[in-house]
Design an enzyme around this catalytic site. Structure first.
Site, PDB file in Angstrom:
ATOM      1  N   LYS A 208     -98.990 -52.481  44.631  1.00 20.34           N
ATOM      2  CA  LYS A 208     -99.711 -51.793  45.697  1.00 20.34           C
ATOM      3  C   LYS A 208     -99.613 -52.588  47.003  1.00 20.34           C
ATOM      4  O   LYS A 208     -99.286 -52.067  48.045  1.00 20.34           O
ATOM      5  CB  LYS A 208    -101.171 -51.602  45.277  1.00 20.34           C
ATOM      6  CG  LYS A 208    -102.019 -50.924  46.317  1.00 20.34           C
ATOM      7  CD  LYS A 208    -103.427 -50.672  45.804  1.00 20.34           C
ATOM      8  CE  LYS A 208    -104.335 -50.262  46.959  1.00 20.34           C
ATOM      9  NZ  LYS A 208    -105.689 -49.964  46.556  1.00 20.34           N
ATOM     10  N   GLU A 214     -97.144 -63.079  41.308  1.00 15.32           N
ATOM     11  CA  GLU A 214     -96.383 -62.922  40.060  1.00 15.32           C
ATOM     12  C   GLU A 214     -95.252 -61.914  40.255  1.00 15.32           C
ATOM     13  O   GLU A 214     -94.104 -62.141  39.878  1.00 15.32           O
ATOM     14  CB  GLU A 214     -97.295 -62.413  38.935  1.00 15.32           C
ATOM     15  CG  GLU A 214     -98.347 -63.381  38.452  1.00 15.32           C
ATOM     16  CD  GLU A 214     -99.661 -63.253  39.212  1.00 15.32           C
ATOM     17  OE1 GLU A 214     -99.653 -62.841  40.396  1.00 15.32           O
ATOM     18  OE2 GLU A 214    -100.706 -63.579  38.614  1.00 15.32           O
ATOM     19  N   GLY A 269    -105.601 -49.904  42.220  1.00 16.71           N
ATOM     20  CA  GLY A 269    -104.524 -50.319  41.318  1.00 16.71           C
ATOM     21  C   GLY A 269    -104.726 -49.815  39.894  1.00 16.71           C
ATOM     22  O   GLY A 269    -103.814 -49.274  39.270  1.00 16.71           O
ATOM     23  N   ARG A 270    -105.941 -49.966  39.375  1.00 14.42           N
ATOM     24  CA  ARG A 270    -106.192 -49.589  37.973  1.00 14.42           C
ATOM     25  C   ARG A 270    -106.368 -48.087  37.806  1.00 14.42           C
ATOM     26  O   ARG A 270    -106.596 -47.614  36.702  1.00 14.42           O
ATOM     27  CB  ARG A 270    -107.394 -50.363  37.435  1.00 14.42           C
ATOM     28  CG  ARG A 270    -108.639 -50.282  38.291  1.00 14.42           C
ATOM     29  CD  ARG A 270    -109.683 -51.309  37.868  1.00 14.42           C
ATOM     30  NE  ARG A 270    -110.835 -51.313  38.766  1.00 14.42           N
ATOM     31  CZ  ARG A 270    -110.920 -51.994  39.901  1.00 14.42           C
ATOM     32  NH1 ARG A 270    -109.886 -52.733  40.311  1.00 14.42           N
ATOM     33  NH2 ARG A 270    -112.006 -51.963  40.641  1.00 14.42           N
ATOM     34  N   GLU A 355    -112.594 -54.653  35.278  1.00 15.92           N
ATOM     35  CA  GLU A 355    -112.344 -54.955  36.685  1.00 15.92           C
ATOM     36  C   GLU A 355    -113.219 -54.056  37.572  1.00 15.92           C
ATOM     37  O   GLU A 355    -113.573 -54.414  38.686  1.00 15.92           O
ATOM     38  CB  GLU A 355    -110.859 -54.778  37.032  1.00 15.92           C
ATOM     39  CG  GLU A 355    -110.450 -55.511  38.290  1.00 15.92           C
ATOM     40  CD  GLU A 355    -108.947 -55.618  38.495  1.00 15.92           C
ATOM     41  OE1 GLU A 355    -108.422 -56.748  38.433  1.00 15.92           O
ATOM     42  OE2 GLU A 355    -108.298 -54.584  38.719  1.00 15.92           O
ATOM     43  N   HIS A 386    -108.240 -54.565   8.832  1.00 19.35           N
ATOM     44  CA  HIS A 386    -107.877 -55.732   8.026  1.00 19.35           C
ATOM     45  C   HIS A 386    -107.993 -57.003   8.844  1.00 19.35           C
ATOM     46  O   HIS A 386    -107.400 -58.026   8.481  1.00 19.35           O
ATOM     47  CB  HIS A 386    -106.466 -55.535   7.470  1.00 19.35           C
ATOM     48  CG  HIS A 386    -106.375 -54.309   6.609  1.00 19.35           C
ATOM     49  ND1 HIS A 386    -106.664 -54.331   5.262  1.00 19.35           N
ATOM     50  CD2 HIS A 386    -106.109 -53.028   6.932  1.00 19.35           C
ATOM     51  CE1 HIS A 386    -106.539 -53.093   4.781  1.00 19.35           C
ATOM     52  NE2 HIS A 386    -106.216 -52.283   5.769  1.00 19.35           N
ATOM     53  N   LYS A 506    -107.032 -66.996  42.374  1.00 16.67           N
ATOM     54  CA  LYS A 506    -105.738 -66.887  43.073  1.00 16.67           C
ATOM     55  C   LYS A 506    -105.636 -67.958  44.151  1.00 16.67           C
ATOM     56  O   LYS A 506    -104.621 -68.621  44.303  1.00 16.67           O
ATOM     57  CB  LYS A 506    -105.609 -65.510  43.749  1.00 16.67           C
ATOM     58  CG  LYS A 506    -105.308 -64.366  42.817  1.00 16.67           C
ATOM     59  CD  LYS A 506    -105.042 -63.108  43.648  1.00 16.67           C
ATOM     60  CE  LYS A 506    -105.036 -61.868  42.776  1.00 16.67           C
ATOM     61  NZ  LYS A 506    -104.923 -60.630  43.536  1.00 16.67           N
TER      62      LYS A 506
HETATM   63  O1  F6P Z   1    -105.486 -59.393  40.601  1.00 14.60           O
HETATM   64  C1  F6P Z   1    -106.022 -58.141  40.405  1.00 14.60           C
HETATM   65  C2  F6P Z   1    -105.223 -57.065  41.069  1.00 14.60           C
HETATM   66  O2  F6P Z   1    -105.505 -57.028  42.413  1.00 14.60           O
HETATM   67  C3  F6P Z   1    -105.475 -55.732  40.407  1.00 14.60           C
HETATM   68  O3  F6P Z   1    -106.585 -55.099  40.892  1.00 14.60           O
HETATM   69  C4  F6P Z   1    -104.187 -55.022  40.632  1.00 14.60           C
HETATM   70  O4  F6P Z   1    -104.032 -53.945  39.753  1.00 14.60           O
HETATM   71  C5  F6P Z   1    -103.203 -56.124  40.395  1.00 14.60           C
HETATM   72  O5  F6P Z   1    -103.823 -57.273  40.932  1.00 14.60           O
HETATM   73  C6  F6P Z   1    -101.836 -55.933  40.999  1.00 14.60           C
HETATM   74  O6  F6P Z   1    -101.884 -55.715  42.368  1.00 14.60           O
HETATM   75  P1  F6P Z   1    -100.649 -55.135  43.156  1.00 14.60           P
HETATM   76  O7  F6P Z   1    -100.348 -53.777  42.642  1.00 14.60           O
HETATM   77  O8  F6P Z   1    -101.058 -55.128  44.591  1.00 14.60           O
HETATM   78  O9  F6P Z   1     -99.480 -56.058  42.923  1.00 14.60           O
END
Ligand code: F6P
Length: 545
Positions: A208, A214, A269-270, A355, A386, A506
């Site tokens: 987003k 990452e 995002g979620r 979240e 199990h 972060k």
């Molecule tokens: O670290 C949490 C977060 O901001 C989430 O809310 C989001 O889904 C995820 O990181 C990834 O964010 P982006 O889509 O901006 O890379």
């Protein structure tokens, strides 16, 4: 939005008193005195059937819970969300994932402008790309068709599409391999690309913000991996697509704007599976199936918006969750899908719920005096039986569970499905009614073993049953939980659509990254534990003596 302190409402107080009585109830007794509850306490919506009779509630409890939802303004809050009010106040944004799957002609306005034409335009472009990849018309740089689609993203830009590609696998084109890379751990990238041919691989960089560390690191690794094979920067245009709200950063990364699929800051995002973030799923299952999934989302959206509280499935699930969380002391909630295709569903709901509602200040910024979101966890059945069900049956914790199952399997194999579903029904029965010591004794059990073989029961469950896991039921299922989480957030008077709690870690990681990689012996100003750990790591990596 209405301002209130939920615990000070008379409806909340009445529930506290009511809960004192409820602590004495047993589901055995509730069913004995009300034998029809198993039929009455159920409802159907958007292709899903919910039986909530195996909960520690009476009609009176439900009435009181509904009164609380009414007092907290749940219907008005839903209306505010659906009509594009800026309900995500700390980020000053509307919350309009419902626009992404608005299958009606109803306009949805953001600052007076109908966003539906933008939504449809992106869906059309996604459709064109998905078809081109699926038919082999989209060629890689060397002219070969795409056989591998690799999504690079994390959190909401990974969990939704990864879970959905697994869930709707029976509808997918098996000639295209879908892979997901999320973790900054290099192992994830290396293992997911090890056996792939770059000439046949399309990367979808999903973020987003397009700034997430990452994802950016993995995307850079993917570009290097691709160019190492193709040796020409022009290859990026045939092998990289961006799914994002941030045009500037996408271009800075070097992805052609024609390869960017846009979404908007009013999509959390979620909550983004129905946006461009769903492109890997659309490639996997095809545009028609993707649209069917949107139909499923939309029918649950309408049910939520238009149905009175006491017949409203997301509201009922929300209130039952709240009952255990706030009045009967439960700390967690288990999601137990009896369908292997839903293996990633609990992990997806973890982000959706935790979240959204893992908050400790209310909408006025005051510390809350009440419990907010539960710990959400789970695994598919029967595997979980199990592993951790022992604790569900005989442990000391109260763990409300949602059992999710389907009448027909996509893979009829002998009597597997009937066995699976026998377990599905047996578990909720066992959890609710247990086995008394008298029953254990009557079965001839030696007296010394009776306490160990006794099951107290009274463990609450919801059962969600659908005909089959189709794109439609799948969409409805996700929307069910989205609106459940929303309803709970409204009653807890918290903001469910921000996530400031992920920032501190972060920021500290940024600083520590500099410290772990710096030359010499950088001064460390953390606590003694963190300093010691960083030093130990630096020494192990040969960065200081
Ligand atoms: O670290 C949490 C977060 O901001 C989430 O809310 C989001 O889904 C995820 O990181 C990834 O964010 P982006 O889509 O901006 O890379």
């Amino acid at each position: 939005m209405q301002q209130f302190t939920p615990v000070d409402l008379p409806e909340w107080r009445a529930l506290e008193t009511h809960a004192e009585e409820a602590k004495e109830w047993h589901l055995r007794e509730l069913f004995r005195t009300d034998p029809e509850r198993g039929v009455r306490m159920s409802l159907e919506a958007a292709g899903l059937f919910l039986d909530y009779s195996k909960n520690r509630v009476t009609d009176e409890t439900m009435r009181r819970l509904m009164a609380l939802a009414g007092a907290c303004g749940v219907p008005a809050a839903a209306e505010a969300m659906f009509s594009g009010k800026p309900i995500n106040a700390t980020e000053r944004r509307p919350v309009l994932h419902i626009a992404l799957r608005n299958r009606s002609n109803r306009p949805i306005l953001v600052e007076g402008r109908d966003v539906m034409s933008d939504v449809r335009a992106v869906l059309d472009r996604m459709t064109t790309l998905a078809r081109a990849v699926r038919t082999g018309e989209w060629r890689g740089f060397t002219g070969r068709p795409i056989r591998n689609v690799v999504n690079i993203g994390i959190g909401g830009s990974d969990l939704g599409p990864a879970m959905a590609c697994e869930a709707l696998k029976p509808f997918s084109d098996r000639r295209i391999a879908l892979r997901f890379i999320s973790n900054i751990d290099g192992t994830h990238f290396v293992e997911q690309t090890r056996d792939l041919d770059p000439a046949e691989t399309l990367f979808l960089v999903a973020s987003k913000t397009f700034t997430t560390r990452e994802t950016m690191a993995n995307a850079a690794a993917a570009r290097a991996w691709c160019l190492a094979a193709m040796k020409d920067p022009a290859a990026v245009a045939r092998h990289f697509v961006a799914l994002s709200t941030n045009r500037q950063e996408v271009e800075r990364f070097g992805i052609d704007r024609r390869n960017m699929f846009e979404f908007w800051d009013w999509v959390g995002g979620r909550y983004s599976l129905c946006s461009a973030i769903g492109l890997p799923l659309m490639i996997a299952v095809g545009p028609e199936r993707f649209m069917e999934m949107l139909d499923g989302f939309h029918s649950m959206d309408r049910h939520f918006l238009e149905t009175p509280l006491d017949r409203n499935m997301p509201v009922i699930l929300a209130l039952l969750g709240l009952w255990y969380n706030n009045f009967l002391g439960a700390e967690s909630h288990a999601i137990l899908p009896y369908d292997q295709y839903l293996a990633r569903f609990p992990a997806y709901l973890q982000q959706l719920d935790m979240e959204s509602n893992g908050k400790n200040v209310d909408r006025q910024g005051r510390p809350v005096r009440w419990q907010t979101g539960p710990i959400v966890w789970g695994e598919p059945g029967t595997n979980g039986q199990h592993a951790f069900y022992q604790l569900l049956h005989q442990g000391t914790k109260l763990v409300p569970c949602d059992f999710i199952g389907f009448c027909r399997s996509h893979n009829p194999l002998g009597d597997h499905h009937d066995q699976l579903m026998a377990n599905f029904f047996a578990q909720t029965e066992a959890l609710a009614f247990g086995r008394t010591s008298t029953e254990v004794e009557a079965a001839g059990t030696p007296a010394t073993l009776v306490p160990f073989k006794t099951f107290k029961g009274n463990r609450p469950t919801n059962t969600i049953l659908a005909e089959q896991l189709t794109p439609q039921t799948f969409g409805a299922l996700i929307a069910l939980y989205e609106h459940k989480v929303f309803t709970q957030g409204v009653i807890w008077n918290i903001y469910s659509f921000d996530q400031w709690g992920v920032q501190l870690g972060k920021e500290l990681a940024e600083r520590i990254f500099q410290e772990t990689t710096a030359d010499g012996r950088p001064p460390l100003a953390h606590d003694s534990s963190t300093n010691h750990l960083i030093r130990r790591y630096r020494i192990a990596r040969g960065r200081e003596a």
